[in-house]
Design a protein around this motif. Sequence first.
Motif, short mmCIF file in Angstrom:
data_model
loop_
_atom_site.label_atom_id
_atom_site.label_comp_id
_atom_site.label_asym_id
_atom_site.label_seq_id
_atom_site.Cartn_x
_atom_site.Cartn_y
_atom_site.Cartn_z
N UNK A 7 0.76 -1.21 0.02
CA UNK A 7 0.07 0.05 0.00
C UNK A 7 0.81 1.03 0.22
N UNK A 8 0.58 2.18 -0.84
CA UNK A 8 1.15 3.43 -1.14
C UNK A 8 0.40 4.76 -0.57
N UNK A 9 -0.34 4.82 0.47
CA UNK A 9 -1.20 5.89 0.80
C UNK A 9 -0.61 7.24 0.46
N UNK A 10 -1.63 7.89 0.04
CA UNK A 10 -1.35 9.42 -0.04
C UNK A 10 -1.85 10.39 1.05
N UNK A 11 -2.52 9.72 2.16
CA UNK A 11 -3.26 10.44 3.20
C UNK A 11 -3.56 9.51 4.49
N UNK A 12 -3.81 9.91 5.40
CA UNK A 12 -4.13 9.07 6.59
C UNK A 12 -5.18 8.06 6.39
N UNK A 13 -6.21 8.60 5.53
CA UNK A 13 -7.26 7.80 5.17
C UNK A 13 -6.67 6.36 4.49
N UNK A 53 4.77 9.11 0.55
CA UNK A 53 4.02 10.23 0.12
C UNK A 53 3.57 11.21 1.46
N UNK A 54 3.63 10.61 2.60
CA UNK A 54 3.32 11.41 3.75
C UNK A 54 4.57 12.08 4.13
N UNK A 55 5.05 13.08 3.45
CA UNK A 55 6.35 13.32 3.75
C UNK A 55 6.48 15.04 4.02
N UNK A 56 5.28 15.67 4.35
CA UNK A 56 5.30 17.05 4.45
C UNK A 56 5.66 17.68 5.72
N UNK A 67 5.48 14.65 8.38
CA UNK A 67 4.72 13.41 7.90
C UNK A 67 5.61 12.13 8.17
N UNK A 68 5.04 11.02 8.58
CA UNK A 68 5.67 9.90 8.83
C UNK A 68 6.41 9.42 7.93
N UNK A 69 6.40 9.67 6.47
CA UNK A 69 7.45 9.20 5.54
C UNK A 69 8.55 10.15 5.19
N UNK A 70 8.72 11.12 5.85
CA UNK A 70 9.71 12.17 5.63
C UNK A 70 11.05 11.53 6.08
N UNK A 71 12.27 11.96 5.33
CA UNK A 71 13.61 11.82 5.74
C UNK A 71 14.12 12.85 6.40
N UNK A 72 15.26 12.98 7.24
CA UNK A 72 15.73 13.95 7.87
C UNK A 72 16.50 14.86 7.06
N UNK A 73 16.93 14.58 5.85
CA UNK A 73 17.38 15.58 4.85
C UNK A 73 16.70 16.47 4.55
N UNK A 74 15.36 15.93 4.14
CA UNK A 74 14.20 16.93 3.64
C UNK A 74 13.83 17.74 4.79
N UNK A 75 13.75 17.35 6.28
CA UNK A 75 13.42 18.20 7.13
C UNK A 75 14.42 19.05 7.44
N UNK A 76 15.71 18.94 7.54
CA UNK A 76 16.68 20.03 7.70
C UNK A 76 16.95 20.94 6.80
N UNK A 157 1.76 8.32 11.58
CA UNK A 157 1.73 9.35 10.31
C UNK A 157 2.19 10.74 10.50
N UNK A 158 2.15 11.17 11.72
CA UNK A 158 2.54 12.44 11.79
C UNK A 158 3.53 12.75 13.04
N UNK A 159 4.63 13.33 13.42
CA UNK A 159 5.23 13.78 14.30
C UNK A 159 5.38 15.13 14.88
N UNK A 160 5.19 15.55 16.01
CA UNK A 160 5.24 16.91 16.07
C UNK A 160 6.54 17.14 17.01
N UNK A 161 7.32 18.08 16.75
CA UNK A 161 8.46 18.43 17.49
C UNK A 161 8.30 19.80 17.86
N UNK A 162 9.22 20.07 19.01
CA UNK A 162 9.90 21.35 19.45
C UNK A 162 11.17 21.43 18.70
#
Length: 409
Positions: A7-13, A53-56, A67-76, A157-162
């Motif tokens: 499965x390659x979901x594009x959203x939480x649903x 796809x959940x990498x926002x 998003x739970x599919x992000x990489x740290x390079x994208x985030x940084x 599916x989502x992480x919230x950080x300070x």
Amino acid sequence: MTQQSVFTPIDVAGVVTAVLHARHHDLPVCVVAGGHGPWALVQQSGVRIELASLSGVSVDGTTVSIGGGATWGEVAARLAEDGLAISSGDTTTVGVGGLTLGGGIGWMTRCWGLAIDQLIGAQVVTADGTVIETSPQAHPELFWALRGGGGNFGVVTRFDFAAHRLPTVLRAQYTGATDAGAVLRAARDAMTDAPHALTATYLDVPPMDPSAPPGAALVAVWAGDDEVALREALAGVEAVDGITVEVATCAYRDVLDEPPGFADPEQAPPAFIGGNGLFSSLDDDLIDELVALRATHPTSVVLMRSLGGAYGAVPQHSTPFPARDATWFIMAGGFDVPGVVDDAERTSLVADTARIQERRVAQYSNFTHEPSPEAVPEMFTPDAYARLRALKAQWDPRNMFRSNHNIVV
């Protein structure tokens, strides 16, 4: 054998749909969280959920939702636009999900703690397909389990950080010494009471590939731009015979490396013989064993990361992550290279690395790539493991989420 459904979901649903499919057919779930972890290769049947796809990444002040599919390079890269950073993995392709759920040792560990120490909330799809918002206030026990208990409790599916303000960092590299023991002793002494702004990594590798040059290097990252303070803190290392120092100012995103490649990308990398651990102290005997390992075994690797600081300031019971009193993380072992490592060398590597691992306080799950049920209790304190087992029984009684370092009820 049951075929693997991908499965390659594009959203939480879409994630909910995948989990309910697995539940209906009583199938195990493997979550691929966008990074380079090995677990997708372990499971050959069941349901595979790819979260790429959940990498926002969204930023609200210093609160960052990822998003739970992000990489740290994208985030940084995204956070650098606002002069922000989160203590993350060492390479750009490390997944946010895998690293965080296992704890998250990174370049800012002494300054800000583990990745889990900056986590303030998460969205989780549980084993019955329910979407839950969890935090210290909402479902606090589940939130506690996510901060180091691995992917045993649902699909995050989502992480919230300070996040933290960090416009620039200093990266210093110390190379050229012929006496590795002297470098390690100097680094140990320096890091014992070093400022929290400083984290250091020692790496000694054989000539495996052009993208991973051989030799030993101590790399230090300082949170800020005070080069005088950095060099004062590591003056003992700089004084070791033969040492040369290169210091550069950069954004935190530029500290993250690209992972080393291999000469033939079609071939799987050689197996690793050895292990890792969190060590309470780095005494002279342990240093001598690590130096001897590299001198004796041609394919051996030693990787070390300084701990302490903010990492050690977190009470042990606050998260499932073990050994908050550890001062060093160490991975030591060798690559099982065909034509180089024979049966005698393999036996010797196993014995030498086992002797080193006997000294560890706990094992770090994120650097333990092979599934080994008997090793899982070593990744937690006894109290934390018992608490995690109870929470596993509550949130995943069928053990759907078991393609990981599985906590078995």
